[in-house]
Design a protein around this motif. Structure first.
Motif, PDB file in Angstrom:
ATOM      1  N   LEU A   1      40.502  45.396  59.975  1.00 58.93           N
ATOM      2  CA  LEU A   1      40.167  46.816  59.909  1.00 58.93           C
ATOM      3  C   LEU A   1      39.604  47.307  61.233  1.00 58.93           C
ATOM      4  CD1 LEU A   1      40.141  49.353  58.259  1.00 58.93           C
ATOM      5  CD2 LEU A   1      37.939  48.675  57.274  1.00 58.93           C
TER       6      LEU A   1
ATOM      7  N   LEU B   1      41.144  52.185  51.477  1.00 63.12           N
ATOM      8  CA  LEU B   1      42.299  51.406  51.907  1.00 63.12           C
ATOM      9  C   LEU B   1      43.302  51.228  50.769  1.00 63.12           C
ATOM     10  CD1 LEU B   1      40.652  48.532  54.009  1.00 63.12           C
ATOM     11  CD2 LEU B   1      41.634  50.686  54.824  1.00 63.12           C
TER      12      LEU B   1
ATOM     13  N   LYS C   1      36.085  50.400  53.672  1.00 63.26           N
ATOM     14  CA  LYS C   1      37.275  49.937  52.946  1.00 63.26           C
ATOM     15  C   LYS C   1      37.535  50.687  51.649  1.00 63.26           C
ATOM     16  CE  LYS C   1      36.632  45.310  54.867  1.00 63.26           C
ATOM     17  NZ  LYS C   1      36.478  43.865  54.605  1.00 63.26           N
TER      18      LYS C   1
END
Length: 234
Positions: free
Chosen positions: A62, A53, A50
């Motif tokens: 995800l 992101l 992550k």
């Protein structure tokens, strides 16, 4: 001994979606064009990835995003088959027995000419890379199939140390005492293919262009060839 991976049955065993693109997209594409077949087993769906992101996503969200990204790469490169093991991201090491049992069974069915994965260094030192590489190497030894570890040009090693020093704060990386194996095989690739394959993994690019984190000289090397260390296990 000289080796050729092209026009053969190749089994790639990776830890996360995007490993295949950064490490071997050009080779996978060339193998397919040469009449070979490439199989991909990916251990996780990278739900803990992550850091890049643009907006928050749950693990389950995800997973869906990264599954779709990987499926798009598989279609683009012409892979024969994709298998997702569904192991937990960042914890592959705790599931090596399960991974070995499943991978060995599939490898027997695929009957590859070469098994390709991470070497002892895990390329980046990522613990999942190291764990799945150990499983892949054990599989190759059991089946008496030539073992291939992904590698990098020597000029990459120094910059890699700097990158890893920053990444270790995420707790996924091992302090490396050994450099990656010096490659004994390099395959010329089409840089457009590699860039396109990596571009499918938008969730991990954070709006950056592929390979923009590297110097121009190193980027040119990484887009001209893919590097491997080939050995046999007895």
């Amino acid at each position: 001994m000289r080796y050729s991976l092209l026009g053969k049955k190749l089994l790639f065993i990776t830890a996360h979606p995007d490993d295949e693109s950064y490490l071997a997209a050009g080779t996978i594409y060339r193998n397919q064009k040469a009449g070979g077949q490439s199989f991909l087993i990916c251990a996780t769906l990278g739900e803990k990835g992550k850091a890049h992101l643009k907006r928050p996503l749950s693990d389950s969200e995800l997973k869906k995003v990264r599954r779709k990204e990987l499926q798009n790469v598989v279609k683009f490169l012409g892979l024969k088959k994709l298998v997702l093991l569904g192991l937990p991201d960042t914890n592959v090491g705790k599931h090596k027995k399960t991974a070995y049992r499943k991978i060995l069974s599939m490898a027997k069915d695929f009957q590859p000419d070469f098994i390709i994965s991470f070497g002892k260094d895990g390329m980046s030192g990522h613990l999942d890379h190291i764990a799945i590489g150990q499983v892949a190497q054990k599989t190759a030894k059991t089946l008496n199939v030539p073992w291939v570890a992904v590698s990098r040009p020597r000029s990459f090693f120094k910059q890699l140390r700097s990158i890893l020093k920053r990444r270790r704060r995420f707790g996924k990386y091992k302090i490396r005492r050994k450099l990656p194996s010096i490659p004994n095989l390099k395959i010329r690739i089409d840089p457009r293919i590699k860039i396109k394959a990596v571009s499918f993994h938008k969730s991990q690019l954070g709006g950056r262009k592929p390979f923009s984190q590297f110097t121009s000289s190193l980027k040119n090397q990484l887009l001209a060839y893919e590097y491997f260390y080939v050995t046999t296990l007895h």
